[in-house]
Design an enzyme around this catalytic site. Structure first.
Site, PDB file in Angstrom:
ATOM      1  N   ASP A 194       0.821  -1.214   0.000  1.00  0.00           N
ATOM      2  CA  ASP A 194       0.000   0.000   0.000  1.00  0.00           C
ATOM      3  C   ASP A 194       0.852   1.261   0.000  1.00  0.00           C
ATOM      4  OD1 ASP A 194       0.789  -0.860   2.631  1.00  0.00           O
ATOM      5  OD2 ASP A 194      -0.631   0.540   3.517  1.00  0.00           O
ATOM      6  N   GLU A 254       0.380  -1.412   5.685  1.00  0.00           N
ATOM      7  CA  GLU A 254       1.441  -0.861   6.552  1.00  0.00           C
ATOM      8  C   GLU A 254       1.180   0.598   6.881  1.00  0.00           C
ATOM      9  OE1 GLU A 254       5.002   1.317   7.774  1.00  0.00           O
ATOM     10  OE2 GLU A 254       3.865   1.631   5.946  1.00  0.00           O
ATOM     11  N   GLU A 308      11.595  -2.390   4.872  1.00  0.00           N
ATOM     12  CA  GLU A 308      11.929  -1.113   4.234  1.00  0.00           C
ATOM     13  C   GLU A 308      12.750  -0.198   5.141  1.00  0.00           C
ATOM     14  OE1 GLU A 308       8.654   1.666   3.824  1.00  0.00           O
ATOM     15  OE2 GLU A 308       7.575   0.630   5.409  1.00  0.00           O
TER      16      GLU A 308
HETATM   17  C1  FME Z   1       0.251   4.462  13.841  1.00  0.00           C
HETATM   18  S1  FME Z   1       0.901   3.246  12.851  1.00  0.00           S
HETATM   19  C2  FME Z   1       1.200   4.144  11.393  1.00  0.00           C
HETATM   20  C3  FME Z   1       2.355   3.669  10.651  1.00  0.00           C
HETATM   21  C4  FME Z   1       2.959   4.721   9.801  1.00  0.00           C
HETATM   22  N1  FME Z   1       3.918   4.122   8.955  1.00  0.00           N
HETATM   23  C5  FME Z   1       4.453   4.789   7.915  1.00  0.00           C
HETATM   24  O1  FME Z   1       4.392   5.976   7.731  1.00  0.00           O
HETATM   25  C6  FME Z   1       3.568   5.809  10.684  1.00  0.00           C
HETATM   26  O2  FME Z   1       2.862   6.792  10.968  1.00  0.00           O
HETATM   27  O3  FME Z   1       4.726   5.731  11.075  1.00  0.00           O
HETATM   28 ZN    ZN Z   2       6.793   2.378   3.837  1.00  0.00          ZN
HETATM   29 ZN    ZN Z   3       4.983   5.258   4.234  1.00  0.00          ZN
END
Ligand code: FME
Ligand code: ZN
Ligand code: ZN
Length: 418
Positions: free
Chosen positions: A78, A143, A171
């Protein structure tokens, strides 16, 4: 530009054109593309569906000794949404400009690694390389929205146990220098909502304990704390990812003035929401205490709600950190593999944000965040996200080295047994 490099770039572009941005990610399209790519190079494929319409695709390249712990390469399918009007090229066109920059949402985060994994395996197969350990590649949904229906369900499953995973690469992030970045931990994200109540009244009156005043006192305290953390970063004592961050992301109070200029009702309710990030070394109980006593104290008529979006300790209560010294043989093998590919590694870092790697680390399985992008501006979640073709192609070479090393190294304890 060489012809043999055209095909991997074309496949990268093809994957980028599948719109897997939220809120309606085309997971079926992504899985179908990746599955075809994998089958074309004779990898085993398996689709798991823990939640309807949220498939997990697992590819397998069987090792010559499948009893050894396997290596898993993970990426999420995603993307975050893109605002086309803010882009110089449409975000799902994967347009390549005359400098070789490929523009697309997901070009850096993280569709590059998804395709690089397969391209690296394709090249190793062409060279008749045979892995000792089994190699798995997983493609997971969701994710960007926390991974609860994706990686969390996957790593908690019987199917995952059966993969016998010993080490995971997930990643990372682009590097603006010529050193590859690598991440051994994520910060834990919390959502914090604080709410204040107080007596309503005429806008001209001064009285104590209005909802707004109570909330503003909290905002001041939070601002001070935020500054104390940020000062450490500015003074060079800590990296951003090594301090606790708290940023206001939502506020609501009062009724908009019907005239636009008369503001004479003091509201009885006011609330604010924050994005809070804790490094693995922070004590979550101390933060909770601060919230209860300073940021949302009951004596100021305040309540709060913390949404903990994921694990912060592993099953043995240890912080979610993967060792990056020679006591971790996976680290040594990874480190050497990057060097063997002519790459330099930067000092290992904590990631400011969060990835699915936290669910892996929760099981006590070592996991590193790594996306081989050097000399590249950090554009994840930004407008005009791009990756240069030659950076993408170099990354394939780096993964060839990593996959061959990690799939072949033998721990001392196992050496006599083989
Ligand atoms: C609250 S879990 C969300 C996950 C998200 N991951 C990528 O950006 C982030 O905000 O880091
Ligand atoms: Zn990512
Ligand atoms: Zn991201």
């Amino acid at each position: 530009r060489e012809v043999e490099t055209d095909a991997p770039i074309a496949r990268f572009q093809q994957y980028l054109r599948i719109n897997t941005a939220h809120p309606n990610p085309d997971y079926a399209g992504a899985v179908s593309f990746l599955k075809d790519q994998a089958q074309a190079i004779s990898l085993q494929t398996c689709i798991l569906e823990f939640v309807p319409k949220k498939p997990v695709l697992v590819l397998t390249w069987l090792g010559s000794d499948p009893s050894l712990p396997s290596v898993l390469f993970n990426s999420h399918m995603d993307s975050v949404p893109a605002e086309p009007s803010k882009w110089i090229h449409p975000p799902f066109s994967a347009f390549k400009d005359s400098n070789g920059k490929i523009f697309a949402r997901g070009a850096q985060d993280d569709k590059c690694i998804a395709v690089q994994y397969i391209e690296a395996i394709r090249n190793l197969k062409e060279k008749n390389f045979v892995p000792l350990r089994t190699i798995h590649v997983s493609y997971v949904p969701d994710e960007e929205i926390g991974g609860f229906d994706g990686a969390a369900k996957f790593v908690g499953s019987e199917e995952f146990k059966e993969l016998n995973v010993g080490f995971v690469l997930d990643e990372g992030q682009a590097s603006v220098t010529d050193e590859f970045r690598v991440f051994y931990a994520d910060r834990s994200p919390w959502g914090l909502m604080i709410k204040a109540k107080g007596a309503p009244g005429h806008g001209s009156r001064m009285y104590d304990n209005s909802a707004m005043e109570n909330l503003m006192k909290s905002m001041e305290a939070i601002s001070k704390f935020r500054e104390s953390q940020f000062d450490k970063v500015k003074a060079g004592i800590a990296a951003i990812s090594e301090v606790i961050s708290i940023n206001p992301v939502y506020m609501k109070a009062g009724i908009p003035s019907p005239t636009g200029f008369v503001m004479n009702v003091q509201p009885s309710d006011a609330e604010a929401g924050f994005d809070v990030r804790l490094p693995p070394t922070a004590d979550p109980d101390l933060v909770k205490k601060r919230i209860a006593e300073e940021w949302a104290p009951a004596i100021r008529n305040m309540t709060y709600q913390i949404t903990q979006t994921g694990p912060i300790r592993d099953y043995e209560g240890r912080p979610l950190m993967t060792r990056t010294d020679d006591s971790n043989l996976w680290w040594s093998a990874f480190n050497q593999a990057v060097a063997a590919a002519g790459g330099k590694l930067a000092k290992p870092e904590i990631l400011s944000s969060t990835t699915d790697a936290r669910f892996i680390r929760q099981l006590g399985i070592p996991a590193l965040g790594f996306s081989p992008m050097i000399n590249t501006p950090i554009l994840l979640h930004d407008h005009n996200e791009f990756l240069e073709d030659k950076v993408f192609l170099r990354g394939i070479k780096v993964y060839e080295s990593i996959i061959s090393s990690l799939s072949s190294f033998v721990e001392e304890s196992q050496r006599n047994m083989i």
